[in-house]
Design a protein around this motif. Structure first.
Motif, mmCIF file in Angstrom:
data_model
loop_
_atom_site.group_PDB
_atom_site.id
_atom_site.type_symbol
_atom_site.label_atom_id
_atom_site.label_comp_id
_atom_site.label_asym_id
_atom_site.label_seq_id
_atom_site.Cartn_x
_atom_site.Cartn_y
_atom_site.Cartn_z
ATOM 1 N N LEU A 1 0.803 -1.221 0.000
ATOM 2 C CA LEU A 1 0.000 0.000 0.000
ATOM 3 C C LEU A 1 0.834 1.268 0.000
ATOM 4 O O LEU A 1 0.343 2.331 -0.360
ATOM 5 C CB LEU A 1 -0.937 0.022 1.209
ATOM 6 C CG LEU A 1 -1.943 -1.119 1.296
ATOM 7 C CD1 LEU A 1 -2.757 -1.005 2.569
ATOM 8 C CD2 LEU A 1 -2.828 -1.163 0.074
ATOM 9 N N ALA A 2 2.073 1.194 0.447
ATOM 10 C CA ALA A 2 2.959 2.358 0.497
ATOM 11 C C ALA A 2 4.227 2.025 -0.275
ATOM 12 O O ALA A 2 4.852 0.999 -0.044
ATOM 13 C CB ALA A 2 3.282 2.710 1.941
ATOM 14 N N ARG B 1 2.284 6.183 6.533
ATOM 15 C CA ARG B 1 1.477 5.055 6.998
ATOM 16 C C ARG B 1 0.159 5.047 6.239
ATOM 17 O O ARG B 1 -0.290 6.066 5.742
ATOM 18 C CB ARG B 1 1.244 5.168 8.494
ATOM 19 C CG ARG B 1 0.466 6.406 8.864
ATOM 20 C CD ARG B 1 0.429 6.621 10.370
ATOM 21 N NE ARG B 1 -0.208 7.859 10.682
ATOM 22 C CZ ARG B 1 0.398 9.040 10.732
ATOM 23 N NH1 ARG B 1 1.683 9.129 10.473
ATOM 24 N NH2 ARG B 1 -0.257 10.132 11.027
ATOM 25 N N ARG B 2 -0.452 3.918 6.185
ATOM 26 C CA ARG B 2 -1.749 3.783 5.538
ATOM 27 C C ARG B 2 -2.784 3.400 6.577
ATOM 28 O O ARG B 2 -2.518 2.635 7.495
ATOM 29 C CB ARG B 2 -1.707 2.734 4.426
ATOM 30 C CG ARG B 2 -0.863 3.141 3.243
ATOM 31 C CD ARG B 2 -1.531 4.304 2.512
ATOM 32 N NE ARG B 2 -0.752 4.744 1.387
ATOM 33 C CZ ARG B 2 -0.456 6.027 1.158
ATOM 34 N NH1 ARG B 2 -0.863 6.968 1.962
ATOM 35 N NH2 ARG B 2 0.242 6.361 0.108
ATOM 36 N N LYS B 3 -3.966 3.958 6.412
ATOM 37 C CA LYS B 3 -5.093 3.616 7.272
ATOM 38 C C LYS B 3 -6.028 2.749 6.457
ATOM 39 O O LYS B 3 -6.291 3.038 5.297
ATOM 40 C CB LYS B 3 -5.840 4.859 7.749
ATOM 41 C CG LYS B 3 -5.014 5.749 8.636
ATOM 42 C CD LYS B 3 -4.492 6.824 7.790
ATOM 43 C CE LYS B 3 -3.677 7.839 8.567
ATOM 44 N NZ LYS B 3 -3.039 8.754 7.621
ATOM 45 N N THR C 1 -8.734 2.051 1.667
ATOM 46 C CA THR C 1 -7.552 2.633 2.294
ATOM 47 C C THR C 1 -7.336 4.048 1.793
ATOM 48 O O THR C 1 -7.918 4.461 0.783
ATOM 49 C CB THR C 1 -6.296 1.762 2.029
ATOM 50 O OG1 THR C 1 -5.196 2.281 2.770
ATOM 51 C CG2 THR C 1 -5.956 1.697 0.566
ATOM 52 N N ASP C 2 -6.525 4.779 2.505
ATOM 53 C CA ASP C 2 -6.202 6.134 2.088
ATOM 54 C C ASP C 2 -5.107 6.104 1.035
ATOM 55 O O ASP C 2 -4.422 5.102 0.846
ATOM 56 C CB ASP C 2 -5.761 6.972 3.289
ATOM 57 C CG ASP C 2 -4.482 6.451 3.917
ATOM 58 O OD1 ASP C 2 -4.315 5.214 4.005
ATOM 59 O OD2 ASP C 2 -3.645 7.260 4.317
ATOM 60 N N SER C 3 -4.967 7.203 0.346
ATOM 61 C CA SER C 3 -3.871 7.409 -0.597
ATOM 62 C C SER C 3 -3.689 8.910 -0.716
ATOM 63 O O SER C 3 -4.504 9.685 -0.214
ATOM 64 C CB SER C 3 -4.194 6.795 -1.959
ATOM 65 O OG SER C 3 -5.122 7.580 -2.657
ATOM 66 N N SER D 1 -2.985 11.647 2.943
ATOM 67 C CA SER D 1 -3.488 10.464 3.645
ATOM 68 C C SER D 1 -4.785 10.689 4.408
ATOM 69 O O SER D 1 -4.862 10.454 5.613
ATOM 70 C CB SER D 1 -2.414 9.916 4.602
ATOM 71 O OG SER D 1 -1.261 9.593 3.877
ATOM 72 N N THR E 1 -8.131 9.881 6.120
ATOM 73 C CA THR E 1 -8.518 8.625 6.753
ATOM 74 C C THR E 1 -9.984 8.289 6.490
ATOM 75 O O THR E 1 -10.875 9.019 6.912
ATOM 76 C CB THR E 1 -8.274 8.711 8.271
ATOM 77 O OG1 THR E 1 -6.904 9.045 8.485
ATOM 78 C CG2 THR E 1 -8.592 7.405 8.949
#
Length: 119
Positions: free
Chosen positions: A16-17, A26-28, A44-46, A80, A82
């Motif tokens: 994801l990252a 970090r990814r949520k 997920t976030d981006s 990012s 959330t």
């Protein structure tokens, strides 16, 4: 049993990252049945807002397929944002609330998400 919980369609760990050792942040993640097919998908976030990974496998052996941004043409403050998935308006369909770096929450009803993606 040792098993990869989240893999892509090639059987590789879902990445994801892109940065090494978390350099890209970090990814949520949020798990929800976004497409109402009976298994959990990954939201997920981006940097461009929340994205959807469809579970193309099964609940027991998930295989995540990137389906893309959930909200097109939405400018969310910061990086990012959330995502939080729930049926916020009680219509039986999942909606999104997104917490952004500017301290605000952004609410997107499912009908708005579907209209923005149809364009």
């Amino acid at each position: 049993m040792n098993q990869s919980l989240f893999v892509d369609e090639r059987g590789r760990f879902l990445l994801l990252a892109a940065g090494r050792a978390g350099a890209s942040g970090r990814r949520k993640v949020e798990l929800a049945d976004w497409d109402s097919d009976g298994d959990l998908d990954l939201i997920t976030d981006s940097d461009g807002g929340p994205v959807w990974y469809e579970n193309a496998g099964s609940q027991e052996r998930p295989v995540m397929r990137l389906r893309g941004k959930l909200i097109r043409n939405a400018s969310l403050a910061g990086h990012s944002p959330t995502p939080n998935v729930a049926d916020w308006n009680g219509d039986g369909r999942l909606d999104l609330i997104i917490g952004a770096e500017d301290g605000l929450f952004y609410y997107f009803e499912r009908s708005y998400i579907e209209r923005s993606n149809a364009q």
